[in-house]
Design a protein around this motif. Structure first.
Motif, short mmCIF file in Angstrom:
data_model
loop_
_atom_site.label_atom_id
_atom_site.label_comp_id
_atom_site.label_asym_id
_atom_site.label_seq_id
_atom_site.Cartn_x
_atom_site.Cartn_y
_atom_site.Cartn_z
N ARG A 67 -14.98 10.30 16.01
CA ARG A 67 -16.40 10.06 16.26
C ARG A 67 -16.85 8.67 15.87
O ARG A 67 -17.52 7.98 16.66
N PHE A 68 -16.50 8.23 14.65
CA PHE A 68 -17.06 6.98 14.14
C PHE A 68 -16.01 5.92 13.82
O PHE A 68 -16.37 4.85 13.34
N GLY A 69 -14.77 6.20 14.06
CA GLY A 69 -13.74 5.22 13.74
C GLY A 69 -13.81 4.01 14.64
O GLY A 69 -14.11 4.11 15.85
N PRO A 70 -13.56 2.81 14.10
CA PRO A 70 -13.64 1.59 14.92
C PRO A 70 -12.62 1.56 16.05
O PRO A 70 -12.91 1.03 17.13
N VAL A 71 -11.44 2.12 15.84
CA VAL A 71 -10.43 2.14 16.91
C VAL A 71 -10.90 3.07 18.03
O VAL A 71 -10.73 2.76 19.23
N ALA A 72 -11.51 4.21 17.68
CA ALA A 72 -12.03 5.12 18.69
C ALA A 72 -13.19 4.48 19.46
O ALA A 72 -13.32 4.66 20.68
N ARG A 73 -14.05 3.76 18.77
CA ARG A 73 -15.17 3.07 19.46
C ARG A 73 -14.64 2.02 20.43
O ARG A 73 -15.15 1.89 21.55
N LEU A 74 -13.63 1.27 20.01
CA LEU A 74 -13.04 0.28 20.90
C LEU A 74 -12.42 0.96 22.12
O LEU A 74 -12.53 0.45 23.25
N ALA A 75 -11.80 2.12 21.93
CA ALA A 75 -11.22 2.84 23.05
C ALA A 75 -12.29 3.30 24.02
O ALA A 75 -12.09 3.28 25.25
N ARG A 76 -13.45 3.71 23.52
CA ARG A 76 -14.56 4.09 24.41
C ARG A 76 -15.06 2.88 25.20
O ARG A 76 -15.39 3.00 26.38
N GLU A 77 -15.13 1.73 24.54
CA GLU A 77 -15.57 0.52 25.23
C GLU A 77 -14.61 0.13 26.35
O GLU A 77 -15.02 -0.44 27.37
N LEU A 78 -13.33 0.49 26.16
CA LEU A 78 -12.32 0.14 27.16
C LEU A 78 -12.20 1.20 28.25
O LEU A 78 -11.38 1.05 29.17
N GLY A 79 -13.01 2.29 28.16
CA GLY A 79 -13.02 3.27 29.22
C GLY A 79 -12.44 4.63 28.89
O GLY A 79 -12.44 5.52 29.74
N TRP A 80 -11.93 4.81 27.69
CA TRP A 80 -11.40 6.12 27.29
C TRP A 80 -12.56 6.96 26.79
O TRP A 80 -13.11 6.72 25.73
N GLU A 81 -12.96 7.95 27.57
CA GLU A 81 -14.18 8.69 27.28
C GLU A 81 -14.06 9.54 26.01
O GLU A 81 -14.99 9.56 25.19
N GLN A 82 -12.98 10.26 25.85
CA GLN A 82 -12.79 11.13 24.69
C GLN A 82 -11.51 10.73 23.96
O GLN A 82 -10.47 11.36 24.09
N PRO A 83 -11.58 9.66 23.18
CA PRO A 83 -10.36 9.21 22.48
C PRO A 83 -9.98 10.18 21.36
O PRO A 83 -10.75 10.42 20.43
N SER A 84 -8.82 10.74 21.47
CA SER A 84 -8.31 11.64 20.44
C SER A 84 -6.84 11.27 20.19
O SER A 84 -5.96 11.61 20.99
N LEU A 123 0.84 -1.20 0.00
CA LEU A 123 0.00 0.00 0.00
C LEU A 123 0.87 1.25 0.00
O LEU A 123 1.96 1.27 0.58
N SER A 124 0.39 2.30 -0.63
CA SER A 124 1.10 3.57 -0.58
C SER A 124 0.87 4.23 0.77
O SER A 124 -0.18 4.01 1.40
N PRO A 125 1.82 5.03 1.25
CA PRO A 125 1.62 5.72 2.54
C PRO A 125 0.39 6.61 2.57
O PRO A 125 -0.24 6.77 3.62
N VAL A 126 0.01 7.19 1.44
CA VAL A 126 -1.20 8.01 1.40
C VAL A 126 -2.44 7.15 1.63
O VAL A 126 -3.36 7.54 2.37
N ALA A 127 -2.48 5.95 1.02
CA ALA A 127 -3.60 5.05 1.25
C ALA A 127 -3.66 4.62 2.71
O ALA A 127 -4.75 4.53 3.31
N VAL A 128 -2.49 4.35 3.31
CA VAL A 128 -2.45 3.99 4.73
C VAL A 128 -2.96 5.15 5.58
O VAL A 128 -3.70 4.96 6.57
N SER A 129 -2.61 6.37 5.21
CA SER A 129 -3.05 7.54 5.97
C SER A 129 -4.57 7.65 5.97
O SER A 129 -5.19 7.90 7.02
N TRP A 130 -5.19 7.49 4.82
CA TRP A 130 -6.64 7.60 4.76
C TRP A 130 -7.32 6.39 5.39
O TRP A 130 -8.36 6.53 6.05
N MET A 131 -6.76 5.21 5.20
CA MET A 131 -7.41 4.00 5.71
C MET A 131 -7.34 3.92 7.23
O MET A 131 -8.31 3.52 7.89
N ILE A 132 -6.21 4.31 7.81
CA ILE A 132 -6.03 4.20 9.26
C ILE A 132 -6.22 5.54 9.94
O ILE A 132 -7.05 5.69 10.84
N GLY A 133 -5.43 6.54 9.53
CA GLY A 133 -5.47 7.83 10.23
C GLY A 133 -6.77 8.58 10.07
O GLY A 133 -7.28 9.16 11.03
N LYS A 134 -7.33 8.57 8.85
CA LYS A 134 -8.54 9.33 8.59
C LYS A 134 -9.82 8.53 8.80
O LYS A 134 -10.90 9.11 8.93
#
Length: 388
Positions: free
Chosen positions: A225-242, A208-219
């Motif tokens: 708000r809706f990212g799966p990693v952020a949702r998992l962090a909320r489930e683990l107790g991190w109230e405002q994952p940023s 994968l190109s680094p730009v594709a990785v940036s959009w797929m993971i970082g963006k």
């Protein structure tokens, strides 16, 4: 017919052999020493030095005009280009005039070398001219020579020094990447199930190109708000994952994304080195009573040092060019905390249209890279030198 030793062949055989050699003489080219006259040598040297003087004079006058010290009516740099072409032609011609047949052999390499020099030296010299100029693309006055002002601005620029500091941290992260890559290579070199599948799966991030990785993971995956990693962090107790809110966490997130992309590159190099180690060496270590841990540190790891150092040096080169993930995900934020030198220079060009200052930063960074890589290669040479 049998010819005795020391005897002469018959007359008819000598005649046929002479005719054969005469016929082959039309096809063979025998290189002999040329009888080159002194006038010819003097003429060859004259055209070289004369064309070199024309090139030097043209370049000097154009440089004086560009710096504003004199005016000669040049509208662009084409006269210097034409003078360089004239010098190159005269140099090739003089090789034939002065050296004869040996000079003709030089013509197989010399034109290509002159072309490479023109593609490297001229852009470098032009970059140096721009580096000592005030050239903002939004300015109506165009480019003007400003001496050492760009160097003074760089020395007082905290964001540039912050980017250099970040590059130190990004480069140190390569040691962790190397440890992970070595572990994965050992795993894939062992007899495990679905080994071929895992080899292909671990190599997918490198495809994968680094730009594709940036959009797929970082963006996407790390979106607040809706990212799966952020949702998992909320489930683990991190109230405002940023993941890009604080400087330390943003820098670590960039390191993780970049490592996920390039760890497979180091892994495949180390895996190739592991497969090249003779099995007899490892079996001899086992016979001598070495367990797995001792066999690794005393046999496998020393034998892998040349491959490991090569992989680390190549990874450092890639790391020093880190920019696309940072530009796509954070644009250097928050507050320049994730900036690399390359991304900072890019933003100087794109956001501020400051070509002169950005070129100076690039030139200084190039010098630092050359010095750092030279030191690292000297150190690596000592490590890879056999110990007796």
């Amino acid at each position: 017919m049998i010819i005795e030793a020391g005897g002469q062949p018959p007359a008819f055989l000598r005649l046929s052999m002479g005719q054969a050699l005469a016929n082959e003489g039309d096809l063979l080219h025998v290189v002999t020493n040329d009888n080159i006259s002194t006038r010819r040598i003097a003429f060859g040297r004259a055209i070289v030095w004369g064309s070199a003087a024309v090139l030097a004079l043209t370049g000097l006058t154009q440089t004086l005009q560009e710096t504003g010290l004199a005016g000669f009516g040049y509208s662009n740099w084409r006269p210097t280009l034409y003078a360089y072409i004239l010098w190159a032609v005269c140099l090739c011609w003089s090789q034939v005039l002065i050296r004869g047949e040996q000079g003709k052999r030089t013509l197989f390499v010399l034109p290509a070398a002159l072309f490479v020099i023109s593609m490297v030296v001229f852009p470098l010299l032009f970059g140096l001219v721009i580096a000592f100029s005030d050239w903002n693309l939004s300015s109506p006055t165009g480019r003007t020579f400003n001496g050492l002002d760009n160097i003074r601005q760089m020395w007082r620029d905290p964001f540039y020094w912050n980017a250099l500091t970040n590059m130190v941290w990004y480069s140190l992260a390569i040691l962790v990447e190397y440890a992970i890559a070595f572990g994965l290579a050992l795993l894939l070199n062992s007899q495990i199930r679905a080994r071929k599948f895992f080899r292909v799966a671990f190599l997918m991030p490198l495809m994968l190109s680094p730009v594709a990785v940036s959009w797929m993971i970082g963006k996407s995956m790390m979106e607040v708000r809706f990212g799966p990693v952020a949702r998992l962090a909320r489930e683990l107790g991190w109230e405002q994952p940023s993941f890009f809110g604080s400087p330390e966490l943003a820098r670590a997130s960039i390191m993780i994304m970049d490592a996920w992309t390039f760890i497979p590159f180091m892994m495949i190099m180390i895996l190739a080195g592991l497969q090249a180690i003779p099995k007899e060496v490892q079996e001899a270590a086992k016979v001598d009573g070495a367990n797995a841990w001792r066999g690794f540190w005393e046999v496998t790891f020393p034998l892998m040092l040349p491959v490991s150092i090569t992989a680390i040096l190549i990874r450092i080169i890639f790391k020093l060019k880190l920019a696309d993930i940072i530009i796509t995900v954070t644009s250097g934020g928050p507050g320049g905390a994730t900036d690399s030198v390359t991304s900072f220079i890019f933003r100087e060009y794109r956001d501020r249209s400051n070509v002169g200052y950005g070129t100076l930063l690039a030139m200084v960074y190039l010098v630092l890279i050359v010095i750092a890589m030279t030191i690292l290669m000297k150190i690596a040479e000592r490590w890879m030198r056999p110990q007796y």
